[in-house]
Write a protein that holds these residues in place. Sequence first.
Motif, PDB file in Angstrom:
ATOM      1  N   MET A 149     -13.755  48.439  33.682  1.00 26.09           N
ATOM      2  CA  MET A 149     -14.750  47.365  33.835  1.00 26.09           C
ATOM      3  C   MET A 149     -15.731  47.718  34.964  1.00 26.09           C
ATOM      4  O   MET A 149     -16.558  46.894  35.339  1.00 26.09           O
ATOM      5  N   ALA A 150     -15.577  48.903  35.549  1.00 31.43           N
ATOM      6  CA  ALA A 150     -16.363  49.343  36.711  1.00 31.43           C
ATOM      7  C   ALA A 150     -16.121  48.445  37.925  1.00 31.43           C
ATOM      8  O   ALA A 150     -17.006  48.238  38.754  1.00 31.43           O
ATOM      9  N   GLY A 151     -14.905  47.904  38.028  1.00 28.49           N
ATOM     10  CA  GLY A 151     -14.584  46.994  39.121  1.00 28.49           C
ATOM     11  C   GLY A 151     -13.985  47.694  40.331  1.00 28.49           C
ATOM     12  O   GLY A 151     -13.765  48.911  40.325  1.00 28.49           O
ATOM     13  N   THR A 152     -13.713  46.896  41.351  1.00 28.34           N
ATOM     14  CA  THR A 152     -13.063  47.387  42.573  1.00 28.34           C
ATOM     15  C   THR A 152     -11.700  46.720  42.683  1.00 28.34           C
ATOM     16  O   THR A 152     -11.621  45.485  42.755  1.00 28.34           O
ATOM     17  N   PRO A 153     -10.618  47.514  42.703  1.00 30.83           N
ATOM     18  CA  PRO A 153      -9.290  46.916  42.830  1.00 30.83           C
ATOM     19  C   PRO A 153      -9.111  46.286  44.202  1.00 30.83           C
ATOM     20  O   PRO A 153      -9.648  46.787  45.194  1.00 30.83           O
ATOM     21  N   VAL A 154      -8.350  45.195  44.258  1.00 29.45           N
ATOM     22  CA  VAL A 154      -8.201  44.451  45.510  1.00 29.45           C
ATOM     23  C   VAL A 154      -6.730  44.203  45.865  1.00 29.45           C
ATOM     24  O   VAL A 154      -6.292  44.506  46.973  1.00 29.45           O
ATOM     25  N   ALA A 155      -5.971  43.620  44.940  1.00 35.12           N
ATOM     26  CA  ALA A 155      -4.597  43.217  45.271  1.00 35.12           C
ATOM     27  C   ALA A 155      -3.727  43.246  44.025  1.00 35.12           C
ATOM     28  O   ALA A 155      -4.214  43.036  42.912  1.00 35.12           O
ATOM     29  N   ALA A 156      -2.419  43.512  44.233  1.00 38.35           N
ATOM     30  CA  ALA A 156      -1.514  43.635  43.091  1.00 38.35           C
ATOM     31  C   ALA A 156      -0.210  42.904  43.352  1.00 38.35           C
ATOM     32  O   ALA A 156       0.227  42.767  44.503  1.00 38.35           O
ATOM     33  N   THR A 157       0.418  42.455  42.266  1.00 36.73           N
ATOM     34  CA  THR A 157       1.809  42.008  42.330  1.00 36.73           C
ATOM     35  C   THR A 157       2.638  42.956  41.466  1.00 36.73           C
ATOM     36  O   THR A 157       2.133  43.506  40.478  1.00 36.73           O
ATOM     37  N   VAL A 158       3.891  43.157  41.863  1.00 37.04           N
ATOM     38  CA  VAL A 158       4.771  44.106  41.165  1.00 37.04           C
ATOM     39  C   VAL A 158       6.071  43.392  40.806  1.00 37.04           C
ATOM     40  O   VAL A 158       6.807  42.962  41.700  1.00 37.04           O
ATOM     41  N   SER A 159       6.357  43.259  39.526  1.00 39.85           N
ATOM     42  CA  SER A 159       7.589  42.602  39.075  1.00 39.85           C
ATOM     43  C   SER A 159       8.486  43.617  38.392  1.00 39.85           C
ATOM     44  O   SER A 159       8.001  44.456  37.624  1.00 39.85           O
ATOM     45  N   VAL A 160       9.783  43.518  38.694  1.00 37.01           N
ATOM     46  CA  VAL A 160      10.711  44.505  38.139  1.00 37.01           C
ATOM     47  C   VAL A 160      11.936  43.838  37.529  1.00 37.01           C
ATOM     48  O   VAL A 160      12.440  42.847  38.051  1.00 37.01           O
ATOM     49  N   ALA A 161      12.395  44.402  36.390  1.00 36.44           N
ATOM     50  CA  ALA A 161      13.715  44.088  35.855  1.00 36.44           C
ATOM     51  C   ALA A 161      14.539  45.347  36.102  1.00 36.44           C
ATOM     52  O   ALA A 161      14.294  46.396  35.480  1.00 36.44           O
ATOM     53  N   LEU A 162      15.454  45.284  37.053  1.00 31.29           N
ATOM     54  CA  LEU A 162      16.182  46.476  37.504  1.00 31.29           C
ATOM     55  C   LEU A 162      17.528  46.576  36.807  1.00 31.29           C
ATOM     56  O   LEU A 162      18.246  45.572  36.710  1.00 31.29           O
ATOM     57  N   PRO A 163      17.900  47.776  36.345  1.00 33.43           N
ATOM     58  CA  PRO A 163      19.267  47.951  35.868  1.00 33.43           C
ATOM     59  C   PRO A 163      20.212  47.702  37.047  1.00 33.43           C
ATOM     60  O   PRO A 163      19.923  48.143  38.163  1.00 33.43           O
ATOM     61  N   LYS A 164      21.298  46.965  36.806  1.00 31.60           N
ATOM     62  CA  LYS A 164      22.154  46.542  37.934  1.00 31.60           C
ATOM     63  C   LYS A 164      22.751  47.727  38.678  1.00 31.60           C
ATOM     64  O   LYS A 164      22.957  47.674  39.887  1.00 31.60           O
ATOM     65  N   THR A 165      23.028  48.816  37.944  1.00 29.99           N
ATOM     66  CA  THR A 165      23.547  49.985  38.647  1.00 29.99           C
ATOM     67  C   THR A 165      22.384  50.644  39.381  1.00 29.99           C
ATOM     68  O   THR A 165      21.336  50.892  38.796  1.00 29.99           O
ATOM     69  N   GLN A 166      22.542  50.890  40.647  1.00 32.52           N
ATOM     70  CA  GLN A 166      21.523  51.538  41.492  1.00 32.52           C
ATOM     71  C   GLN A 166      20.236  50.732  41.641  1.00 32.52           C
ATOM     72  O   GLN A 166      19.163  51.305  41.837  1.00 32.52           O
ATOM     73  N   ALA A 167      20.362  49.420  41.539  1.00 31.43           N
ATOM     74  CA  ALA A 167      19.154  48.581  41.579  1.00 31.43           C
ATOM     75  C   ALA A 167      18.331  48.827  42.846  1.00 31.43           C
ATOM     76  O   ALA A 167      17.111  48.964  42.791  1.00 31.43           O
ATOM     77  N   LEU A 192      15.154  49.687  32.933  1.00 30.43           N
ATOM     78  CA  LEU A 192      14.113  49.321  33.906  1.00 30.43           C
ATOM     79  C   LEU A 192      12.815  48.915  33.212  1.00 30.43           C
ATOM     80  O   LEU A 192      12.341  49.609  32.309  1.00 30.43           O
ATOM     81  N   VAL A 193      12.265  47.807  33.658  1.00 27.10           N
ATOM     82  CA  VAL A 193      10.940  47.348  33.212  1.00 27.10           C
ATOM     83  C   VAL A 193      10.127  47.040  34.466  1.00 27.10           C
ATOM     84  O   VAL A 193      10.636  46.403  35.392  1.00 27.10           O
ATOM     85  N   ILE A 194       8.885  47.506  34.500  1.00 29.45           N
ATOM     86  CA  ILE A 194       8.006  47.241  35.653  1.00 29.45           C
ATOM     87  C   ILE A 194       6.718  46.618  35.130  1.00 29.45           C
ATOM     88  O   ILE A 194       6.094  47.168  34.211  1.00 29.45           O
ATOM     89  N   SER A 195       6.333  45.512  35.696  1.00 29.26           N
ATOM     90  CA  SER A 195       5.079  44.877  35.298  1.00 29.26           C
ATOM     91  C   SER A 195       4.203  44.701  36.531  1.00 29.26           C
ATOM     92  O   SER A 195       4.627  44.107  37.517  1.00 29.26           O
ATOM     93  N   VAL A 196       3.000  45.234  36.457  1.00 31.82           N
ATOM     94  CA  VAL A 196       2.052  45.098  37.574  1.00 31.82           C
ATOM     95  C   VAL A 196       0.887  44.235  37.113  1.00 31.82           C
ATOM     96  O   VAL A 196       0.390  44.384  35.990  1.00 31.82           O
ATOM     97  N   THR A 197       0.491  43.316  37.959  1.00 31.93           N
ATOM     98  CA  THR A 197      -0.744  42.562  37.731  1.00 31.93           C
ATOM     99  C   THR A 197      -1.703  42.936  38.847  1.00 31.93           C
ATOM    100  O   THR A 197      -1.321  42.942  40.024  1.00 31.93           O
ATOM    101  N   LEU A 198      -2.913  43.288  38.466  1.00 33.68           N
ATOM    102  CA  LEU A 198      -3.880  43.783  39.441  1.00 33.68           C
ATOM    103  C   LEU A 198      -5.130  42.903  39.415  1.00 33.68           C
ATOM    104  O   LEU A 198      -5.626  42.557  38.337  1.00 33.68           O
ATOM    105  N   PHE A 199      -5.601  42.560  40.608  1.00 31.05           N
ATOM    106  CA  PHE A 199      -6.812  41.752  40.753  1.00 31.05           C
ATOM    107  C   PHE A 199      -7.911  42.651  41.322  1.00 31.05           C
ATOM    108  O   PHE A 199      -7.640  43.539  42.122  1.00 31.05           O
ATOM    109  N   GLY A 200      -9.119  42.393  40.892  1.00 26.78           N
ATOM    110  CA  GLY A 200     -10.222  43.196  41.403  1.00 26.78           C
ATOM    111  C   GLY A 200     -11.502  42.376  41.406  1.00 26.78           C
ATOM    112  O   GLY A 200     -11.531  41.248  40.898  1.00 26.78           O
ATOM    113  N   THR A 201     -12.535  42.957  41.987  1.00 26.81           N
ATOM    114  CA  THR A 201     -13.833  42.276  41.977  1.00 26.81           C
ATOM    115  C   THR A 201     -14.792  43.006  41.046  1.00 26.81           C
ATOM    116  O   THR A 201     -14.633  44.194  40.761  1.00 26.81           O
ATOM    117  N   CYS A 202     -15.806  42.259  40.597  1.00 24.36           N
ATOM    118  CA  CYS A 202     -16.810  42.835  39.690  1.00 24.36           C
ATOM    119  C   CYS A 202     -17.867  43.561  40.511  1.00 24.36           C
ATOM    120  O   CYS A 202     -18.145  43.166  41.645  1.00 24.36           O
TER     121      CYS A 202
END
Length: 317
Positions: free
Chosen positions: A87-105, A139-149
Amino acid sequence: MTNPPTNAPLAGEFALIDWIRSRTPTGPNTLLGIGDDCAIIRTTPGDDWLVTTDMLMDGRHFVLDRDGPEAAGRKALAVNLSDIAAMAGTPVAATVSVALPKTQAREIAQGIHEGLSPLARRFNVDLVGGDTNGWDGPLVISVTLFGTCPPQGAVTRAGARPGDQIFVTGPLGGSLLGRHLHPEPRVLEAKALIESVSIRAMIDVSDGLVSDLGHILEESGGLGAALDLSHIPIHEDARLMSQADQRSPLDHALNDGEDFELCFVVGPEEAMRLKAGLHPLVLHHVGEVQSEAGIRIRLADGTVRPIVSQGFDHLRP
Ligand code: ADP
Ligand code: MG
Protein backbone atom coordinates in the motif's frame (compact mmCIF):
# COMPACT_ATOMS: atom_id res chain seq x y z
CA MET A 1 -36.27 -32.60 2.64
CA THR A 2 -34.04 -29.59 3.11
CA ASN A 3 -32.81 -27.68 0.09
CA PRO A 4 -29.13 -27.87 -0.77
CA PRO A 5 -27.23 -24.79 0.35
CA THR A 6 -27.66 -21.96 -2.13
CA ASN A 7 -24.29 -20.39 -1.31
CA ALA A 8 -22.55 -23.24 -3.12
CA PRO A 9 -19.47 -21.80 -4.93
CA LEU A 10 -17.19 -21.41 -1.91
CA ALA A 11 -14.68 -23.87 -3.25
CA GLY A 12 -11.64 -21.58 -3.17
CA GLU A 13 -10.08 -19.21 -0.68
CA PHE A 14 -10.93 -16.16 -2.79
CA ALA A 15 -14.55 -17.19 -3.33
CA LEU A 16 -14.90 -17.53 0.43
CA ILE A 17 -13.36 -14.10 1.00
CA ASP A 18 -15.76 -12.66 -1.61
CA TRP A 19 -18.64 -14.29 0.24
CA ILE A 20 -17.57 -12.70 3.55
CA ARG A 21 -16.98 -9.38 1.80
CA SER A 22 -20.41 -9.36 0.17
CA ARG A 23 -22.01 -9.81 3.60
CA THR A 24 -19.85 -7.23 5.40
CA PRO A 25 -21.11 -3.66 5.29
CA THR A 26 -18.45 -0.95 5.15
CA GLY A 27 -18.50 0.72 8.56
CA PRO A 28 -18.32 4.49 9.11
CA ASN A 29 -14.58 4.39 9.97
CA THR A 30 -13.64 2.16 7.06
CA LEU A 31 -12.21 3.87 4.01
CA LEU A 32 -11.23 0.51 2.48
CA GLY A 33 -12.37 -2.82 3.93
CA ILE A 34 -11.94 -6.44 2.91
CA GLY A 35 -10.21 -7.10 -0.41
CA ASP A 36 -6.87 -5.31 -0.44
CA ASP A 37 -3.44 -5.88 1.12
CA CYS A 38 -4.41 -3.66 4.05
CA ALA A 39 -7.60 -2.05 5.23
CA ILE A 40 -7.64 1.75 5.52
CA ILE A 41 -9.22 3.14 8.68
CA ARG A 42 -10.21 6.81 8.90
CA THR A 43 -11.48 8.43 12.05
CA THR A 44 -9.92 11.84 11.43
CA PRO A 45 -9.64 13.10 7.84
CA GLY A 46 -6.00 13.28 6.77
CA ASP A 47 -4.96 10.77 9.44
CA ASP A 48 -5.56 7.38 7.81
CA TRP A 49 -4.32 4.11 9.28
CA LEU A 50 -3.45 0.86 7.56
CA VAL A 51 -4.20 -2.49 9.21
CA THR A 52 -3.18 -5.92 7.99
CA THR A 53 -3.03 -9.37 9.54
CA ASP A 54 -1.48 -12.67 8.48
CA MET A 55 -1.34 -16.04 10.22
CA LEU A 56 1.44 -18.59 9.78
CA MET A 57 1.07 -22.29 10.58
CA ASP A 58 3.66 -24.96 11.27
CA GLY A 59 3.66 -27.38 8.35
CA ARG A 60 2.19 -24.85 5.92
CA HIS A 61 4.25 -21.63 6.02
CA PHE A 62 7.27 -23.04 7.86
CA VAL A 63 8.36 -26.33 9.41
CA LEU A 64 9.21 -25.68 13.03
CA ASP A 65 11.54 -28.68 13.48
CA ARG A 66 13.47 -27.82 10.32
CA ASP A 67 13.41 -24.00 10.31
CA GLY A 68 13.30 -23.13 14.01
CA PRO A 69 11.11 -20.60 15.83
CA GLU A 70 13.38 -17.62 14.99
CA ALA A 71 12.79 -17.97 11.24
CA ALA A 72 9.06 -18.53 11.80
CA GLY A 73 8.82 -15.38 13.94
CA ARG A 74 10.78 -13.29 11.48
CA LYS A 75 8.66 -14.47 8.58
CA ALA A 76 5.42 -13.76 10.48
CA LEU A 77 6.36 -10.09 10.76
CA ALA A 78 7.97 -9.89 7.30
CA VAL A 79 4.84 -11.01 5.44
CA ASN A 80 2.80 -8.36 7.22
CA LEU A 81 5.43 -5.71 6.42
CA SER A 82 5.09 -6.80 2.81
CA ASP A 83 1.36 -6.00 2.88
CA ILE A 84 2.10 -2.52 4.27
CA ALA A 85 4.67 -2.10 1.47
CA ALA A 86 2.00 -3.08 -1.06
CA MET A 87 0.00 0.00 0.00
CA ALA A 88 3.18 2.16 0.03
CA GLY A 89 2.60 2.69 3.76
CA THR A 90 4.87 3.12 6.77
CA PRO A 91 4.74 0.36 9.40
CA VAL A 92 4.19 1.61 12.94
CA ALA A 93 3.14 -1.02 15.50
CA ALA A 94 2.39 -4.74 15.70
CA THR A 95 0.73 -7.30 17.92
CA VAL A 96 1.94 -10.92 17.96
CA SER A 97 -0.38 -13.79 18.94
CA VAL A 98 0.80 -17.36 19.31
CA ALA A 99 -0.70 -20.81 19.78
CA LEU A 100 2.28 -22.68 21.25
CA PRO A 101 2.71 -26.44 21.33
CA LYS A 102 2.77 -27.27 25.06
CA THR A 103 6.08 -29.08 24.79
CA GLN A 104 8.87 -26.47 24.75
CA ALA A 105 6.37 -23.62 24.75
CA ARG A 106 8.72 -21.20 26.45
CA GLU A 107 11.73 -21.88 24.18
CA ILE A 108 9.57 -21.58 21.10
CA ALA A 109 8.01 -18.31 22.27
CA GLN A 110 11.42 -16.85 23.06
CA GLY A 111 12.76 -17.99 19.69
CA ILE A 112 9.86 -16.33 17.88
CA HIS A 113 10.54 -13.11 19.75
CA GLU A 114 14.26 -13.24 19.00
CA GLY A 115 13.58 -13.81 15.30
CA LEU A 116 11.05 -11.06 15.01
CA SER A 117 12.59 -8.29 17.14
CA PRO A 118 15.52 -7.29 14.88
CA LEU A 119 13.17 -6.92 11.91
CA ALA A 120 10.77 -4.86 14.03
CA ARG A 121 13.63 -2.56 15.05
CA ARG A 122 14.87 -2.25 11.47
CA PHE A 123 11.46 -1.08 10.27
CA ASN A 124 10.69 1.02 13.39
CA VAL A 125 7.80 -1.22 14.38
CA ASP A 126 6.77 -1.04 18.05
CA LEU A 127 5.63 -4.36 19.50
CA VAL A 128 2.57 -3.33 21.46
CA GLY A 129 0.81 -6.53 22.46
CA GLY A 130 -0.43 -9.94 21.46
CA ASP A 131 -1.84 -13.10 22.95
CA THR A 132 -0.17 -16.27 24.28
CA ASN A 133 -1.89 -19.65 24.23
CA GLY A 134 -0.69 -23.22 24.67
CA TRP A 135 -2.28 -26.34 23.22
CA ASP A 136 -1.58 -29.83 21.92
CA GLY A 137 -1.63 -28.65 18.31
CA PRO A 138 1.17 -27.24 16.12
CA LEU A 139 2.61 -23.73 16.34
CA VAL A 140 0.48 -20.94 14.89
CA ILE A 141 1.64 -17.30 14.81
CA SER A 142 -0.63 -14.41 13.91
CA VAL A 143 0.71 -10.88 13.51
CA THR A 144 -1.42 -7.78 13.11
CA LEU A 145 0.44 -4.76 11.81
CA PHE A 146 -0.63 -1.11 11.86
CA GLY A 147 0.82 1.52 9.60
CA THR A 148 0.25 4.99 8.25
CA CYS A 149 -0.64 6.04 4.71
CA PRO A 150 1.82 8.01 2.61
CA PRO A 151 0.98 11.69 1.99
CA GLN A 152 0.14 10.76 -1.62
CA GLY A 153 -2.53 8.36 -0.33
CA ALA A 154 -2.24 4.57 -0.02
CA VAL A 155 -1.91 2.60 -3.25
CA THR A 156 -4.70 0.06 -3.59
CA ARG A 157 -5.24 -2.90 -5.93
CA ALA A 158 -7.87 -0.91 -7.81
CA GLY A 159 -6.82 1.85 -10.22
CA ALA A 160 -5.19 0.09 -13.19
CA ARG A 161 -6.31 1.24 -16.65
CA PRO A 162 -5.92 -0.27 -20.12
CA GLY A 163 -2.53 0.73 -21.52
CA ASP A 164 -0.87 0.85 -18.09
CA GLN A 165 2.47 -0.90 -17.80
CA ILE A 166 3.17 -3.69 -15.32
CA PHE A 167 6.37 -3.92 -13.27
CA VAL A 168 7.77 -6.25 -10.61
CA THR A 169 10.57 -5.46 -8.17
CA GLY A 170 12.56 -8.68 -8.44
CA PRO A 171 12.98 -12.16 -9.89
CA LEU A 172 10.25 -14.69 -9.23
CA GLY A 173 9.73 -18.41 -8.64
CA GLY A 174 11.14 -21.27 -6.63
CA SER A 175 10.95 -19.50 -3.25
CA LEU A 176 10.08 -22.87 -1.65
CA LEU A 177 13.74 -23.81 -1.90
CA GLY A 178 14.23 -21.57 1.14
CA ARG A 179 13.79 -17.92 0.14
CA HIS A 180 10.20 -17.93 1.36
CA LEU A 181 11.53 -18.07 4.93
CA HIS A 182 13.50 -14.86 4.61
CA PRO A 183 11.43 -12.44 2.56
CA GLU A 184 12.76 -8.92 2.29
CA PRO A 185 9.73 -6.65 2.68
CA ARG A 186 9.82 -3.96 -0.03
CA VAL A 187 8.76 -1.13 2.29
CA LEU A 188 11.56 1.28 1.33
CA GLU A 189 11.30 0.37 -2.35
CA ALA A 190 7.57 1.23 -2.33
CA LYS A 191 8.35 4.55 -0.67
CA ALA A 192 11.00 5.37 -3.26
CA LEU A 193 8.58 4.46 -6.03
CA ILE A 194 5.70 6.55 -4.78
CA GLU A 195 7.99 9.54 -4.35
CA SER A 196 9.06 9.30 -7.99
CA VAL A 197 6.02 8.20 -9.96
CA SER A 198 2.28 7.93 -9.64
CA ILE A 199 1.51 4.27 -9.00
CA ARG A 200 -1.99 3.35 -10.14
CA ALA A 201 -2.26 -0.03 -8.38
CA MET A 202 0.01 -2.34 -6.41
CA ILE A 203 0.04 -5.74 -4.67
CA ASP A 204 2.72 -7.92 -3.10
CA VAL A 205 3.31 -11.25 -4.81
CA SER A 206 2.32 -13.73 -2.11
CA ASP A 207 0.26 -16.23 -4.11
CA GLY A 208 2.04 -16.05 -7.49
CA LEU A 209 2.36 -13.31 -10.13
CA VAL A 210 -0.58 -14.44 -12.25
CA SER A 211 -2.86 -14.83 -9.24
CA ASP A 212 -1.85 -11.54 -7.63
CA LEU A 213 -1.82 -9.51 -10.85
CA GLY A 214 -5.27 -11.07 -11.33
CA HIS A 215 -6.41 -9.35 -8.12
CA ILE A 216 -5.25 -5.96 -9.45
CA LEU A 217 -7.09 -6.55 -12.73
CA GLU A 218 -10.24 -7.75 -11.00
CA GLU A 219 -10.31 -4.88 -8.51
CA SER A 220 -9.69 -2.44 -11.36
CA GLY A 221 -12.96 -3.38 -13.02
CA GLY A 222 -12.34 -6.70 -14.74
CA LEU A 223 -9.38 -5.81 -16.95
CA GLY A 224 -6.83 -8.18 -18.50
CA ALA A 225 -3.12 -8.16 -19.24
CA ALA A 226 -0.45 -9.37 -21.61
CA LEU A 227 2.83 -10.50 -20.07
CA ASP A 228 5.94 -10.63 -22.23
CA LEU A 229 7.56 -14.04 -21.99
CA SER A 230 11.09 -12.77 -22.47
CA HIS A 231 10.64 -10.06 -19.80
CA ILE A 232 9.50 -12.24 -16.90
CA PRO A 233 12.40 -12.22 -14.40
CA ILE A 234 12.95 -15.87 -13.59
CA HIS A 235 14.75 -16.51 -10.31
CA GLU A 236 17.63 -18.97 -10.27
CA ASP A 237 15.61 -20.99 -7.72
CA ALA A 238 12.84 -21.42 -10.30
CA ARG A 239 15.39 -23.00 -12.66
CA LEU A 240 16.70 -25.23 -9.88
CA MET A 241 13.21 -26.38 -8.91
CA SER A 242 12.37 -27.01 -12.52
CA GLN A 243 15.18 -29.56 -12.70
CA ALA A 244 13.53 -31.51 -9.88
CA ASP A 245 9.91 -31.42 -11.10
CA GLN A 246 8.08 -31.43 -14.41
CA ARG A 247 7.28 -27.71 -14.35
CA SER A 248 9.15 -25.17 -16.47
CA PRO A 249 11.09 -22.28 -14.88
CA LEU A 250 8.53 -19.90 -16.43
CA ASP A 251 5.66 -21.81 -14.80
CA HIS A 252 7.42 -21.45 -11.44
CA ALA A 253 8.02 -17.72 -12.01
CA LEU A 254 4.40 -17.09 -12.98
CA ASN A 255 2.67 -19.25 -10.40
CA ASP A 256 4.84 -19.88 -7.34
CA GLY A 257 3.90 -17.99 -4.21
CA GLU A 258 5.79 -16.27 -1.41
CA ASP A 259 8.19 -14.17 -3.44
CA PHE A 260 7.01 -11.02 -1.67
CA GLU A 261 8.18 -8.78 -4.48
CA LEU A 262 5.85 -5.94 -5.45
CA CYS A 263 3.81 -5.97 -8.64
CA PHE A 264 2.57 -2.53 -9.66
CA VAL A 265 1.21 -0.65 -12.64
CA VAL A 266 1.90 2.88 -13.87
CA GLY A 267 0.76 4.94 -16.84
CA PRO A 268 2.77 4.77 -20.08
CA GLU A 269 4.73 8.02 -19.51
CA GLU A 270 5.64 7.02 -15.98
CA ALA A 271 6.74 3.65 -17.35
CA MET A 272 9.20 5.40 -19.68
CA ARG A 273 10.69 7.20 -16.70
CA LEU A 274 11.00 4.00 -14.71
CA LYS A 275 12.61 2.20 -17.62
CA ALA A 276 15.23 4.94 -17.73
CA GLY A 277 16.15 3.73 -14.22
CA LEU A 278 15.32 4.54 -10.62
CA HIS A 279 18.56 3.95 -8.78
CA PRO A 280 19.08 1.76 -6.75
CA LEU A 281 15.87 -0.13 -7.56
CA VAL A 282 16.00 -2.90 -10.12
CA LEU A 283 12.63 -2.96 -11.82
CA HIS A 284 11.35 -5.45 -14.38
CA HIS A 285 8.83 -4.28 -16.96
CA VAL A 286 6.79 -7.44 -17.52
CA GLY A 287 3.76 -6.47 -19.56
CA GLU A 288 0.76 -4.24 -20.08
CA VAL A 289 -2.80 -3.90 -18.85
CA GLN A 290 -5.47 -4.46 -21.51
CA SER A 291 -9.23 -4.01 -21.61
CA GLU A 292 -9.87 -7.63 -22.60
CA ALA A 293 -10.24 -9.77 -19.44
CA GLY A 294 -7.81 -12.63 -18.78
CA ILE A 295 -4.04 -12.84 -18.56
CA ARG A 296 -2.11 -13.74 -21.70
CA ILE A 297 1.52 -14.36 -22.44
CA ARG A 298 3.17 -12.78 -25.50
CA LEU A 299 5.91 -14.84 -27.09
CA ALA A 300 8.89 -13.32 -28.87
CA ASP A 301 7.31 -14.00 -32.30
CA GLY A 302 4.20 -12.04 -31.30
CA THR A 303 2.01 -15.10 -30.64
CA VAL A 304 -0.34 -14.65 -27.69
CA ARG A 305 -1.48 -17.51 -25.42
CA PRO A 306 -3.90 -17.48 -22.48
CA ILE A 307 -2.54 -18.33 -19.03
CA VAL A 308 -4.63 -19.99 -16.37
CA SER A 309 -3.73 -18.99 -12.81
CA GLN A 310 -2.36 -21.87 -10.77
CA GLY A 311 -1.35 -19.63 -7.89
CA PHE A 312 -1.58 -20.71 -4.29
CA ASP A 313 -5.06 -21.15 -2.82
CA HIS A 314 -5.28 -22.18 0.84
CA LEU A 315 -8.58 -23.97 0.35
CA ARG A 316 -7.69 -25.89 -2.81
CA PRO A 317 -8.12 -29.60 -1.98
P1 ADP B 1 -2.84 -11.03 1.42
O1 ADP B 1 -2.35 -12.21 0.60
O2 ADP B 1 -2.46 -9.71 0.86
O3 ADP B 1 -2.52 -11.17 2.89
P2 ADP B 1 -5.37 -12.33 1.43
O4 ADP B 1 -5.46 -12.99 0.09
O5 ADP B 1 -4.96 -13.13 2.60
O6 ADP B 1 -4.42 -11.06 1.29
O7 ADP B 1 -6.73 -11.64 1.77
C1 ADP B 1 -7.39 -10.82 0.82
C2 ADP B 1 -8.33 -9.87 1.55
O8 ADP B 1 -9.33 -10.61 2.26
C3 ADP B 1 -7.66 -9.01 2.59
O9 ADP B 1 -8.31 -7.74 2.57
C4 ADP B 1 -7.95 -9.72 3.89
O10 ADP B 1 -7.94 -8.85 5.00
C5 ADP B 1 -9.34 -10.27 3.64
N1 ADP B 1 -9.66 -11.49 4.40
C6 ADP B 1 -9.03 -12.71 4.33
N2 ADP B 1 -9.62 -13.61 5.13
C7 ADP B 1 -10.64 -12.95 5.73
C8 ADP B 1 -11.63 -13.33 6.70
N3 ADP B 1 -11.67 -14.59 7.19
N4 ADP B 1 -12.52 -12.40 7.10
C9 ADP B 1 -12.46 -11.13 6.61
N5 ADP B 1 -11.58 -10.72 5.70
C10 ADP B 1 -10.68 -11.61 5.27
MG1 MG C 1 -0.72 -8.94 0.08
